[in-house]
Design an enzyme around this catalytic site. Structure first.
Site, PDB file in Angstrom:
ATOM      1  N   ASP A 426       6.181   9.172  13.277  1.00 17.98           N
ATOM      2  CA  ASP A 426       5.593   8.447  12.154  1.00 17.98           C
ATOM      3  C   ASP A 426       6.687   8.264  11.104  1.00 17.98           C
ATOM      4  O   ASP A 426       7.738   8.916  11.172  1.00 17.98           O
ATOM      5  CB  ASP A 426       4.419   9.261  11.603  1.00 17.98           C
ATOM      6  CG  ASP A 426       3.788   8.614  10.383  1.00 17.98           C
ATOM      7  OD1 ASP A 426       3.647   7.387  10.397  1.00 17.98           O
ATOM      8  OD2 ASP A 426       3.455   9.349   9.446  1.00 17.98           O
ATOM      9  N   GLU A 530      -2.396   6.337  -4.092  1.00 18.20           N
ATOM     10  CA  GLU A 530      -3.404   6.132  -5.126  1.00 18.20           C
ATOM     11  C   GLU A 530      -3.028   6.849  -6.410  1.00 18.20           C
ATOM     12  O   GLU A 530      -3.175   6.310  -7.505  1.00 18.20           O
ATOM     13  CB  GLU A 530      -4.767   6.625  -4.635  1.00 18.20           C
ATOM     14  CG  GLU A 530      -5.520   5.612  -3.817  1.00 18.20           C
ATOM     15  CD  GLU A 530      -7.031   5.802  -3.921  1.00 18.20           C
ATOM     16  OE1 GLU A 530      -7.467   6.940  -4.115  1.00 18.20           O
ATOM     17  OE2 GLU A 530      -7.755   4.797  -3.817  1.00 18.20           O
ATOM     18  N   ARG A 822       3.048  -1.872  11.536  1.00 15.53           N
ATOM     19  CA  ARG A 822       1.643  -2.241  11.368  1.00 15.53           C
ATOM     20  C   ARG A 822       0.793  -1.810  12.565  1.00 15.53           C
ATOM     21  O   ARG A 822      -0.080  -2.540  13.010  1.00 15.53           O
ATOM     22  CB  ARG A 822       1.513  -3.755  11.166  1.00 15.53           C
ATOM     23  CG  ARG A 822       2.124  -4.293   9.886  1.00 15.53           C
ATOM     24  CD  ARG A 822       1.446  -3.703   8.667  1.00 15.53           C
ATOM     25  NE  ARG A 822       1.759  -4.449   7.448  1.00 15.53           N
ATOM     26  CZ  ARG A 822       1.574  -3.981   6.234  1.00 15.53           C
ATOM     27  NH1 ARG A 822       1.094  -2.744   6.075  1.00 15.53           N
ATOM     28  NH2 ARG A 822       1.856  -4.694   5.174  1.00 15.53           N
ATOM     29  N   ASP A 848       2.580  13.614  10.360  1.00 21.54           N
ATOM     30  CA  ASP A 848       2.090  14.515   9.317  1.00 21.54           C
ATOM     31  C   ASP A 848       0.663  14.218   8.876  1.00 21.54           C
ATOM     32  O   ASP A 848       0.102  14.975   8.088  1.00 21.54           O
ATOM     33  CB  ASP A 848       3.000  14.438   8.090  1.00 21.54           C
ATOM     34  CG  ASP A 848       2.798  13.142   7.313  1.00 21.54           C
ATOM     35  OD1 ASP A 848       2.695  12.075   7.957  1.00 21.54           O
ATOM     36  OD2 ASP A 848       2.737  13.190   6.072  1.00 21.54           O
TER      37      ASP A 848
END
Length: 1224
Positions: A426, A530, A822, A848
């Site tokens: 990742d 966020e 994506r 993770d």
């Protein structure tokens, strides 16, 4: 369990789905859960599980039978139990029963102790329980089951143990208490039925989350009202989905939809809430926490699979030997034995030579059974356990900042770490830090975030002026830094687009705000993205202050504004966006949306095409700098349109089946034809050591694929930053086709370009048709040049289709680096599965976050990074640590050593067992095939469990070929594991051949020597027991010398075990032939003094020495010649290390010599003869991996010749003693 389907008539009239009354569940399955409040009698009809849990596999009564049953599932253990039964038949067995039962009991005992320890100490942890595993880990089930909880019974709150809580009970929880079962939240001390929980025990996330009771029950705050509550919940059956819940509450002839936001799960902790009440829906083993406690899919290594095959082959070989000796027995009894019936009569049951041969077959199966190693599997487990502890104890893989050690969460895959060919990683949080910083933004076509100097050039970080001053805002976060003052000026000037931009960021999120003191705000965000966006809005004057279930309060430029929250259209991995619908104080309704550019740009009004083009350019610019981007948009709604849509949303939320899909469809209707507002760019820096780690793994011939959800430009930029992609590459192919034909054509062109240089020299390649999957051989992997491949998610969806997956795989595997952008979590797993299926290579996936779990579970080895996104990836992994850079040490040091040790252990293990067992086979031809044994039965019993077990275990646990530093310096040392060179079928047959060769000499050399030998007194030396002692002693000495030759790294433990095993052998040998044991057990130890008398004869020691010499010297000679003619890279590295040590010694001598004389003349005297030559020769320079590998490949010049040349060159140097060649 079949669930009754009665439903109160009044609820049926209230609109219960017609399908519910017509379902016919199969016996033993629960299709839906029904729980009626305050009605135990009704709920008991369904026979739901109690709240008592049992996490341990065993208890005192069940441990022995259950563990033995599990152990005898192993074929080897069942086989030896069968042999034990055979040994109890007098007509067959020529060995005592204890020769089999003692090793069998020892193996079973060791395994049982390991299982019991594992169950007692690590019970929760081993089962990857994502809940109170860590806090309850060392506590018994009784402690958990006996916890106290307040239960409403007959209108009174009573203290009850957790184990006595039942489905349908109403429980009161108080602040900081663990939730006892899965509950429907009814009411709380907070307004609007809110409560705050911490889910760290479930998913590892430490930020608080909010849960809310449905409005109709939030008013049930006192005991009297709760006691009269008789609502019934009908919901999904027990499952392990932590983030999903679907159900309906029927009460007062109405029905109310229930979701995950209305539930409290067992394992959560109530925080910042004085009290709350909940209705038990799932209890004990039915709770989502316990449903997640099942073991993950068991992974086997390639060596495991090979061992199983080899053991079957060995068993077949054993049967063949038994058949040969049985035929020999039948022939001998028919031709020779029949003449000696007077002296050697057959047993009563034997009536023919054929039947004698049949019994002899089973006798030899018993005698030769040691060729199938009983202790092999338990020894392998002990070695793997040791390897896992080395990983856990490695201080160089300990992260001091987070105080997180590396952890081996499995003990079955250690050697597979040394065979990895493909790493799937990742990006966010794995290669990067996942610490987000608001860096740039685009608002209504203008980009903010860059700082320019007086000449109009972009200022670098070190040249930037002071950061923007946010002192005008008393609620600003002092840690937030931004460098472009023009954005703050636009905010202060009242630019409407800028205000709307930050208003969206302050409203469209799920962040929780906590204000401990006046003006001190603390944000709890579900993701770092966020948190960064809300903090940016906070500093620019749009401060998110608080929220309730129906309102959001924002301080806009110093003025508090409360918005009515009408709906949250939440984010998920499929939607890749989130929206909120709010009504401002003026009564206008507006939808605010933020999400991935690939999703949102298709939902923007076409009237803003120019703005769309400008924003797209900004997005590409940001992504090219490696920044994470989001697009922001809004949409004004009419009151009637909203009300109509809200009705459809309510209907979808009430659906019992397919609720998620129906809601997604309703959300889709609303999120279109929006107005583009701008875009954000967040910086996520690389972790320390990532480029170096990737470069090192690439040198080790490990291919690294990055699978990320980020957009293409961001991923490519990170690829260059971490040195996966380089400017030196021949070409980087980008596949972005939207149709099958486009993707196929782009892949075809990439292959043509890669094979074009090869065609020029006659190695042309044209992809004709689909290659059979069983014989997939890639000519592309031999191409010249380095290539990279970047493919987008929509292209990957086509590339993974059955008719194109091989073309994609061939193209990707020919590239040095692959980046998939994506991609969804499912696509990550599909890519890993594709490589596993066709390449037959060992794969490792590292991530993770929760979106990496499927990839981690699919790969041969899963590695979890304990980072910012909770610990779901860690819980699903086989190994875990806190930083990507530790991967190089895990593979190149621990993995390589584990593979090397396991291979050396297996080779020696099979060798010593064949050398031991085959002596009986040769002896059969000299004893009339009578199933007589060469060795004493006690020696047969103790050989594998006392005399030879510890030395081979020490080698399997501690051995090294080169030190850890050299393993990291020379990554090419990793390649033998990838090619499976150290233990394969060829190496197995070589070990077997060596064992058979040793057994031949072990039998025939003493046999020939004893034929004419005499004792000191002139009597015949040859007798059965003296021969047995001589052969046994020779065997123990030979296998001990052999393991000494095989040991590359000597520790005190190796010395103690090897020489200690020899000492124990002689001690037991003399004890068994002593007067004391004869006096105690005259029937068992008849040969008093035999060992002492035999080993007192010089001829016996000469025979032992001769046997050992002819067994060991060919091995020494072969290894000597191999080092001279074809040294491997590890041999070369060891030699270079020896040279360095010698040079250091010379330098020390030179420095000591240079100190003599006055200080003024020290310079002249320091230049001794030979030092300049040493520098010019380059021998004091560090040898690179490439140079060493070239050195290792030269067959004409061996390291011995170089050593001799060096010796002669340095003969005149002070301290230049003779070199010592390294051990073979």
């Amino acid at each position: 369990m079949t669930v009754p389907k009665e439903m109160p008539e009044k609820w049926a009239r209230a609109g219960a789905p017609h399908s519910w009354s017509r379902k016919k569940p199969s016996w033993g399955t629960e299709e839906e859960r029904r729980a009626r409040a305050n009605d135990r009698e009704y709920n008991e009809k369904f026979q739901y599980a109690s709240n008592c849990i049992k996490t341990s596999k065993y208890n005192i009564l069940t441990f022995l039978p259950v563990n033995l049953f599990e152990q005898f599932q192993e074929v080897a253990n069942t086989y030896f139990l069968f042999l034990l039964i055979l040994q109890l038949i007098p007509q067959i067995s020529s060995l005592s029963w204890f020769t089999t039962i003692v090793p069998l009991v020892l193996v079973l005992t060791i395994t049982a102790v390991k299982d019991a320890t594992d169950d007692y100490v690590r019970g929760f942890h081993r089962r990857s329980l994502p809940g109170p595993a860590r806090s309850f880990r060392h506590k018994s089930d009784n402690q958990v089951n006996n916890r106290q909880s307040q239960v409403l019974i007959n209108g009174i709150l009573q203290q009850e143990q957790w184990m006595n809580v039942r489905v349908g009970d109403i429980i009161k929880l108080e602040n900081n208490q663990f939730v006892a079962a899965d509950l429907l939240l009814l009411s709380s001390s907070e307004p609007h039925g809110l409560c705050y929980i911490e889910t760290a025990e479930l998913d590892g996330e430490t930020n608080m989350k909010v849960r809310q009771a449905i409005p109709v029950t939030s008013e049930l705050a006192d005991i009297g009202k709760l006691a009269k509550f008789d609502g019934e919940v009908i919901c999904e059956p027990p499952n392990n989905k932590l983030d999903k819940f679907s159900g309906t509450l029927y009460w007062k002839e109405n029905k109310f939809p229930l979701s995950n936001q209305n539930t409290l799960l067992r394992g959560c902790v109530l925080r910042n809430t004085e009290w709350c009440f909940g209705l038990v829906i799932f209890a004990g083993p039915d709770t989502k926490l316990m449903q997640n406690s099942g073991r993950t899919k068991f992974k086997r290594t390639s060596i495991d699979r090979l061992m199983n095959t080899l053991v079957l082959w060995i068993f077949g070989f054993l049967v063949c030997m038994g058949v040969i000796l049985a035929i020999g027995n039948a022939i001998w009894e028919h031709e020779v034995g029949a003449r000696f019936q007077v002296y050697l009569p057959w047993d009563e049951a034997v009536d023919s030579a054929f039947f004698s041969g049949f019994l002899s077959f089973w006798s030899y199966i018993i005698i030769l059974n040691t060729v199938v190693p009983i202790s092999l599997y338990v020894s392998v487990e002990v070695i793997r356990l040791g390897h896992s502890y080395f990983i856990n104890w490695d201080k160089k893989m300990f992260c001091a900042r987070r105080r997180t050690p590396a952890e081996a969460r499995t003990t079955t895959l250690s050697e597979e770490l040394g065979q990895v060919e493909y790493v799937f990683s990742d990006k966010t949080g794995t290669l990067t830090q996942n610490i987000m910083v608001f860096s740039k933004c685009s608002i209504h076509g203008r980009s903010y975030g860059d700082v320019f100097d007086v000449l109009g050039h972009k200022a670098e970080l070190g040249e930037r002026p002071e950061p923007v001053d946010f002192s005008f805002n008393p609620l600003a976060d002092k840690k937030f830094l931004f460098w472009d003052p023009t954005l703050l000026e636009a905010v202060k000037m009242g630019d409407p687009h800028t205000h709307e931009f930050f208003r969206l960021l302050s409203l469209c999120h799920t962040v929780m705000s906590e204000e401990k003191n006046e003006g001190e705000l603390y944000y709890k965000a579900q993701s770092p993205d966020e948190g960064a966006l809300v903090t940016a809005a906070r500093n620019f004057g749009f401060v998110f202050r608080s929220r309730t279930p129906k309102t959001i309060t924002v301080c806009e430029m110093g003025t508090a504004v409360t918005y009515q929250l009408l709906a949250i259209l939440d984010f998920n991995n499929t939607r890749k966006r989130m929206s909120v619908i709010v009504r401002n104080p003026e009564g206008k309704i507006r939808l605010y949306c933020k999400g991935a550019d690939t999703i949102l740009l298709d939902r923007i009004q076409h009237s803003t095409q120019e703005l769309l083009n400008t924003t797209t350019d900004h997005l590409n610019e940001y992504a090219g700098e490696g920044l994470r981007t989001l697009v922001l948009a809004y949409k004004d709604l009419g009151e009637e349109d909203y009300e109509e849509w809200a009705g459809r949303r309510l209907q979808a939320s009430l659906a019992q089946d397919g609720r998620e899909d129906r809601l997604a469809s309703v959300y889709e209707e609303m999120e279109n034809d929006m107005m583009l507002l701008g875009a954000t760019a967040i910086e996520d820096k690389l972790q320390q050591g990532v480029p170096e780690t990737i470069a090192l793994l690439t040198l080790a011939n490990i291919k690294i694929w990055v699978l990320t959800g980020d957009k293409q430009e961001t991923a490519v930029n990170i690829g260059y930053s971490c040195k996966m992609l380089t400017d030196d590459m021949t070409e980087v192919f980008v596949v972005t086709g939207h149709t099958v034909l486009e993707v196929r054509e782009e892949l075809r062109k990439a292959r043509e370009k890669m094979t074009a240089p090869s065609r020029a020299v006659g190695n042309g390649f044209s992809y004709q048709e689909k290659v059979p999957s069983s014989k997939l051989t890639s000519v592309l992997e031999a191409i010249a040049g380095d290539y990279g491949l970047v493919i987008s998610g929509h292209s990957l969806a086509h590339a993974l289709e059955a008719d194109m997956e091989l073309e994609f795989l061939e193209t990707a595997c020919a590239c040095k680096a692959v980046i998939c952008c994506r991609v969804t979590p499912l696509q990550k797993a599909q890519v890993v599965e594709l490589v596993k299926k066709y390449k037959k290579a060992v794969t490792l996936a590292i991530g993770d976050g929760a979106n990496d779990v499927s990839m981690i579970k699919t790969a041969h080895i899963g590695v979890g990074i304990s980072g910012q996104e909770g610990i779901q990836a860690v819980l699903a992994s086989d190994y875990s640590f806190s930083q990507f850079k530790f991967l190089q040490r895990l593979l190149l040091v621990h993995g390589r050593w584990s593979y090397l040790r396991m291979c050396k252990f297996l080779c020696y293990f099979f060798y010593k067992n064949f050398a031991f067992t085959m002596v009986h086979f040769w002896f059969g031809f000299f004893c009339g095939f009578s199933a007589q044994t060469v060795y004493d039965q006690y020696f047969i019993t103790l050989y594998n469990i006392v005399y030879t077990s510890l030395p081979v275990l020490a080698m399997g646990v501690f051995d090294q070929d080169v030190p850890e530093q050299r393993s990291m310096e020379h990554p090419k040392l990793y390649e033998p594991g990838q090619l499976n060179l150290l233990f394969n079928k060829r190496e197995f047959f070589i070990c077997i051949a060596q064992g058979i060769y040793t057994s031949v000499l072990m039998f025939f050399v003493p046999y020939g020597a004893f034929a004419e030998a005499t004792r000191d007194d002139g009597t015949q030396l040859a007798d059965y027991q003296s021969f047995a002692v001589t052969v046994a002693t020779s065997l123990v000495i030979v296998v001990s010398v052999q393991i000494g030759l095989d040991t590359g790294y000597w520790t005190a433990i190796n010395h103690f075990f090897i020489w200690g095993s020899l000492a124990v052998y002689f001690a037991i040998l003399f004890a068994m032939h002593s007067d004391g044991l004869f006096d105690m057990f005259p029937d068992q130890f008849r040969f008093v003094g035999n060992a002492q008398n035999t080993l007192a004869q010089p001829a016996v020691w000469l025979t032992i020495a001769l046997t050992a010499a002819v067994c060991v010297l060919p091995v020494v000679a072969f290894r000597f010649l191999k080092l001279q003619l074809r040294p491997g890279l590890s041999d070369t590295v060891r030699y270079s290390q020896l040279v360095r040590k010698k040079q250091k010694a010379q330098h020390r001598c030179l420095r000591r010599a240079g100190r003599s004389g006055s200080r003024r003349s020290g310079y002249a005297f320091s230049h001794q003869e030979g030092f300049g030559e040493l520098i010019m020769s380059g021998k004091n320079m560090r040898l690179s991996s490439l140079a060493l590998s070239g050195f290792g490949a030269r067959s004409s010049t061996g390291w011995i010749e170089s050593l001799r040349r060096k010796k002669s060159d340095c003969a005149s140097s002070p301290g230049g003693g003779p070199d010592k060649p390294p051990r073979g």
